[in-house]
Scaffold this motif. Structure first.
Motif, PDB file in Angstrom:
ATOM      1  N   LYS B  63       0.869  -1.279  -0.021  1.00 36.81           N
ATOM      2  CA  LYS B  63       0.018  -0.012   0.015  1.00 36.81           C
ATOM      3  C   LYS B  63       0.938   1.392   0.223  1.00 36.81           C
ATOM      4  O   LYS B  63       0.563   2.286  -0.701  1.00 36.81           O
ATOM      5  CB  LYS B  63      -0.872  -0.175   1.344  1.00 36.81           C
ATOM      6  CG  LYS B  63      -2.134  -0.970   1.087  1.00 36.81           C
ATOM      7  CD  LYS B  63      -2.798  -0.996   2.353  1.00 36.81           C
ATOM      8  CE  LYS B  63      -3.576  -2.389   2.368  1.00 36.81           C
ATOM      9  NZ  LYS B  63      -4.175  -2.792   3.706  1.00 36.81           N
ATOM     10  N   ILE B  66       2.294   2.092  -3.146  1.00 36.05           N
ATOM     11  CA  ILE B  66       1.272   2.618  -4.037  1.00 36.05           C
ATOM     12  C   ILE B  66       0.949   4.148  -4.000  1.00 36.05           C
ATOM     13  O   ILE B  66       0.968   5.054  -4.573  1.00 36.05           O
ATOM     14  CB  ILE B  66      -0.202   1.926  -4.160  1.00 36.05           C
ATOM     15  CG1 ILE B  66       0.010   0.577  -4.977  1.00 36.05           C
ATOM     16  CG2 ILE B  66      -1.169   2.759  -4.852  1.00 36.05           C
ATOM     17  CD1 ILE B  66      -1.457  -0.316  -4.932  1.00 36.05           C
ATOM     18  N   VAL B  69       3.905   6.058  -5.230  1.00 36.53           N
ATOM     19  CA  VAL B  69       3.808   6.455  -6.606  1.00 36.53           C
ATOM     20  C   VAL B  69       2.933   7.266  -6.898  1.00 36.53           C
ATOM     21  O   VAL B  69       3.117   8.334  -7.688  1.00 36.53           O
ATOM     22  CB  VAL B  69       3.664   5.039  -7.124  1.00 36.53           C
ATOM     23  CG1 VAL B  69       3.263   5.326  -8.993  1.00 36.53           C
ATOM     24  CG2 VAL B  69       4.818   4.079  -7.512  1.00 36.53           C
ATOM     25  N   PHE B  70       1.690   7.491  -6.172  1.00 40.64           N
ATOM     26  CA  PHE B  70       0.620   8.575  -6.358  1.00 40.64           C
ATOM     27  C   PHE B  70       1.353   9.823  -6.076  1.00 40.64           C
ATOM     28  O   PHE B  70       1.223  10.883  -6.952  1.00 40.64           O
ATOM     29  CB  PHE B  70      -0.553   8.075  -5.282  1.00 40.64           C
ATOM     30  CG  PHE B  70      -1.632   9.015  -5.879  1.00 40.64           C
ATOM     31  CD1 PHE B  70      -2.489   8.530  -6.929  1.00 40.64           C
ATOM     32  CD2 PHE B  70      -2.070  10.237  -5.134  1.00 40.64           C
ATOM     33  CE1 PHE B  70      -3.488   9.562  -7.018  1.00 40.64           C
ATOM     34  CE2 PHE B  70      -2.829  10.963  -5.465  1.00 40.64           C
ATOM     35  CZ  PHE B  70      -3.768  10.588  -6.564  1.00 40.64           C
ATOM     36  N   ILE B  73       3.694  11.157  -8.892  1.00 40.68           N
ATOM     37  CA  ILE B  73       3.146  11.917 -10.106  1.00 40.68           C
ATOM     38  C   ILE B  73       2.405  12.996  -9.789  1.00 40.68           C
ATOM     39  O   ILE B  73       2.539  13.834 -10.435  1.00 40.68           O
ATOM     40  CB  ILE B  73       2.277  10.482 -10.761  1.00 40.68           C
ATOM     41  CG1 ILE B  73       3.130   9.313 -10.794  1.00 40.68           C
ATOM     42  CG2 ILE B  73       1.860  11.073 -11.989  1.00 40.68           C
ATOM     43  CD1 ILE B  73       2.406   7.983 -11.262  1.00 40.68           C
ATOM     44  N   SER B  74       1.502  13.151  -8.805  1.00 41.06           N
ATOM     45  CA  SER B  74       0.467  13.851  -8.664  1.00 41.06           C
ATOM     46  C   SER B  74       1.083  15.052  -8.027  1.00 41.06           C
ATOM     47  O   SER B  74       0.649  16.093  -8.693  1.00 41.06           O
ATOM     48  CB  SER B  74      -0.558  13.411  -7.634  1.00 41.06           C
ATOM     49  OG  SER B  74      -0.203  13.423  -6.341  1.00 41.06           O
ATOM     50  N   PRO B  76       4.046  16.765  -8.520  1.00 40.20           N
ATOM     51  CA  PRO B  76       4.688  17.625  -9.446  1.00 40.20           C
ATOM     52  C   PRO B  76       3.848  18.082 -10.427  1.00 40.20           C
ATOM     53  O   PRO B  76       3.734  19.404 -10.812  1.00 40.20           O
ATOM     54  CB  PRO B  76       5.671  16.752 -10.160  1.00 40.20           C
ATOM     55  CG  PRO B  76       5.908  15.534  -9.467  1.00 40.20           C
ATOM     56  CD  PRO B  76       4.610  15.348  -8.321  1.00 40.20           C
ATOM     57  N   ILE B  77       2.829  17.395 -10.906  1.00 42.74           N
ATOM     58  CA  ILE B  77       2.015  17.613 -11.938  1.00 42.74           C
ATOM     59  C   ILE B  77       1.109  18.817 -11.305  1.00 42.74           C
ATOM     60  O   ILE B  77       0.553  19.723 -11.873  1.00 42.74           O
ATOM     61  CB  ILE B  77       1.112  16.340 -12.181  1.00 42.74           C
ATOM     62  CG1 ILE B  77       1.725  15.647 -13.250  1.00 42.74           C
ATOM     63  CG2 ILE B  77      -0.250  16.992 -13.145  1.00 42.74           C
ATOM     64  CD1 ILE B  77       1.161  14.217 -13.307  1.00 42.74           C
ATOM     65  N   SER B  80       2.943  21.868 -10.828  1.00 43.47           N
ATOM     66  CA  SER B  80       3.383  22.892 -12.236  1.00 43.47           C
ATOM     67  C   SER B  80       1.957  23.409 -12.918  1.00 43.47           C
ATOM     68  O   SER B  80       2.095  24.312 -13.491  1.00 43.47           O
ATOM     69  CB  SER B  80       3.792  21.808 -13.145  1.00 43.47           C
ATOM     70  OG  SER B  80       3.146  20.954 -13.780  1.00 43.47           O
ATOM     71  N   THR B  81       0.902  22.618 -12.563  1.00 46.34           N
ATOM     72  CA  THR B  81      -0.437  23.202 -13.292  1.00 46.34           C
ATOM     73  C   THR B  81      -0.886  24.375 -12.273  1.00 46.34           C
ATOM     74  O   THR B  81      -1.353  25.119 -13.319  1.00 46.34           O
ATOM     75  CB  THR B  81      -1.529  22.068 -13.166  1.00 46.34           C
ATOM     76  OG1 THR B  81      -0.943  20.840 -13.810  1.00 46.34           O
ATOM     77  CG2 THR B  81      -2.893  22.491 -13.877  1.00 46.34           C
ATOM     78  N   LYS B  84       1.401  27.195 -13.795  1.00 47.41           N
ATOM     79  CA  LYS B  84       0.930  27.770 -15.254  1.00 47.41           C
ATOM     80  C   LYS B  84      -0.389  28.459 -15.088  1.00 47.41           C
ATOM     81  O   LYS B  84      -0.508  29.556 -15.700  1.00 47.41           O
ATOM     82  CB  LYS B  84       0.782  26.503 -15.982  1.00 47.41           C
ATOM     83  CG  LYS B  84       1.169  26.979 -17.507  1.00 47.41           C
ATOM     84  CD  LYS B  84       1.539  25.486 -18.170  1.00 47.41           C
ATOM     85  CE  LYS B  84       2.155  26.099 -19.525  1.00 47.41           C
ATOM     86  NZ  LYS B  84       2.187  25.165 -20.688  1.00 47.41           N
ATOM     87  N   ALA B  85      -1.264  28.044 -14.385  1.00 46.53           N
ATOM     88  CA  ALA B  85      -2.634  28.755 -14.104  1.00 46.53           C
ATOM     89  C   ALA B  85      -2.259  30.146 -13.618  1.00 46.53           C
ATOM     90  O   ALA B  85      -2.943  30.961 -14.212  1.00 46.53           O
ATOM     91  CB  ALA B  85      -3.515  28.013 -13.229  1.00 46.53           C
ATOM     92  N   GLU B 107       2.559  27.107 -24.818  1.00 42.80           N
ATOM     93  CA  GLU B 107       3.148  25.816 -24.889  1.00 42.80           C
ATOM     94  C   GLU B 107       4.565  25.603 -24.633  1.00 42.80           C
ATOM     95  O   GLU B 107       5.429  25.848 -25.415  1.00 42.80           O
ATOM     96  CB  GLU B 107       2.398  24.879 -26.134  1.00 42.80           C
ATOM     97  CG  GLU B 107       2.944  23.618 -26.039  1.00 42.80           C
ATOM     98  CD  GLU B 107       2.073  22.953 -24.955  1.00 42.80           C
ATOM     99  OE1 GLU B 107       2.097  21.750 -24.808  1.00 42.80           O
ATOM    100  OE2 GLU B 107       0.867  23.535 -24.335  1.00 42.80           O
TER     101      GLU B 107
END
Lengths: 236, 107
Positions: B63, B66, B69-70, B73-74, B76-77, B80-81, B84-85, B107
């Motif tokens: 667990k 998992i 890993v979540f 990934i989540s 930095p994304i 960064s989002t 950018k917003a 872009e």
């Protein structure tokens, strides 16, 4: 004048309701009745827990004792999804334009995230009778993953027909399991499979089966609502 | 093993504290995002590894992997989002020296 009249009517009605409900025989005074010795003890009783077979007592109540209410709850969700679909269905649909373009990282990273969210939601759904969670939160996690895919990619459209088929199949199987209880046992949605050992993954009879169906139904319903909200009519 | 786990948890807690402090003390949005994200990523890692060392069983470790890993990934994304917003909503810090994104275009 009209507003004043409405206010007086409203307050008078409120006072009447309070007077009627407070401190009468059928409605005893607030806080004077100890409800814990009526139903809660029966639900928490060790014999009943081992009879139902669900280690999670909330699940035992939601799907076991009050399974029929849950069927109604799922129906309410179905009707609201139907209403949204009715409002937002067009002959030719296209994706709603996002204000700015999602970049490469967001587009592809969210697909990886969707896989993990799917795994977590399936875990929550299948362990609904053992741990907190179950069909409703698990389905909501599936739908939020779909929402993430929609927001992260401005051209993404999920297979909404598949979701509708899944939803219908899950809903009908719920009712069919209920009717099987009526045939094989005595009443609607009665547990007709042996409960097994409390705490095992394969236990609690029909509760995990129903919760998996509820999870699929809730997930596909909310996902199709998301799709409806993020599409618009294609102007010819 | 247990003591090592608790040490990892304390280190993680310290990183969380530093992250919170950074969010409070940093001057503008972009700096705050980076303070919050970097510190919480490492803090969450340390706390989770600590929990895994204290409860050294396969069911826990699977667990925790998992979850890690979540977060990998989540986090930095997401940051960064948000950054950018923030950029697209025309927010610019006062002491910005160089704006590469403006030169490069969209872009």
């Amino acid at each position: 004048m009209k507003k004043l009249f409405g206010l007086i009517l409203f307050m008078g009605l409120g006072v009447l309701i309070i007077l009627a409900l407070n401190n009468t025989i059928s409605f005893p005074k607030f806080g004077s009745v100890d409800l814990s010795d009526r139903v809660a003890d029966a639900y928490l009783d060790n014999d009943n827990v081992s009879e139902v077979g669900s280690a999670n007592i909330v699940t035992a109540i939601v799907v076991g004792y009050r399974g029929f209410d849950t069927l109604g709850e799922v129906t309410v969700l179905f009707i609201s999804a139907l209403g949204v679909a009715f409002l937002f269905s067009f002959k030719k649909e296209k994706r709603l334009d996002l204000k700015f373009k999602p970049n490469f990282m967001l587009k592809h990273g969210s697909k990886l995230l969707f896989g993990i969210m799917l795994v977590v939601s399936l875990y929550i759904i299948t362990h609904g009778h053992l741990t907190p969670g179950g069909g409703f939160p698990g389905g909501a996690i599936i739908a939020s993953g779909v929402l993430l895919l929609y927001l992260a990619d401005d051209k993404f459209r999920s297979n909404i027909k598949g979701f509708k088929v899944l939803e219908g199949v899950a809903g009908s199987l719920f009712v069919i399991i209920g009717l099987l209880g009526l045939i094989l046992a005595t009443s609607f949605l009665e547990n007709f499979i042996a409960s097994g050992t409390v705490g095992q993954l394969l236990s609690a009879g029909i509760i995990p089966i129903i919760y998996v169906l509820i999870g699929l139904k809730v997930g596909s319903e909310i996902a199709s609502v998301v799709d409806n909200f993020l599409t618009e009519e294609e102007s010819a | 093993m247990t003591i090592a786990g608790y040490v990892f948890m304390i280190i993680g807690g310290l990183f969380f504290l530093l992250g919170g402090l950074g969010v409070l003390r940093m001057p503008d949005t972009f700096n705050r995002i980076q303070a919050g994200t970097k510190a919480t990523t490492l803090g969450a890692f340390s706390v989770l590894i600590g929990v895994g060392l204290v409860n050294f069983e396969w069911s826990w470790i699977a667990k925790i992997i998992i979850i890690i890993v979540f977060i990998v990934i989540s986090n930095p994304i997401g940051s960064s989002t948000i950054a950018k917003a923030t950029y697209y909503s025309k927010y610019k810090p006062d002491n910005l020296v160089q704006d590469d994104l403006e030169k490069r275009g969209d872009e």
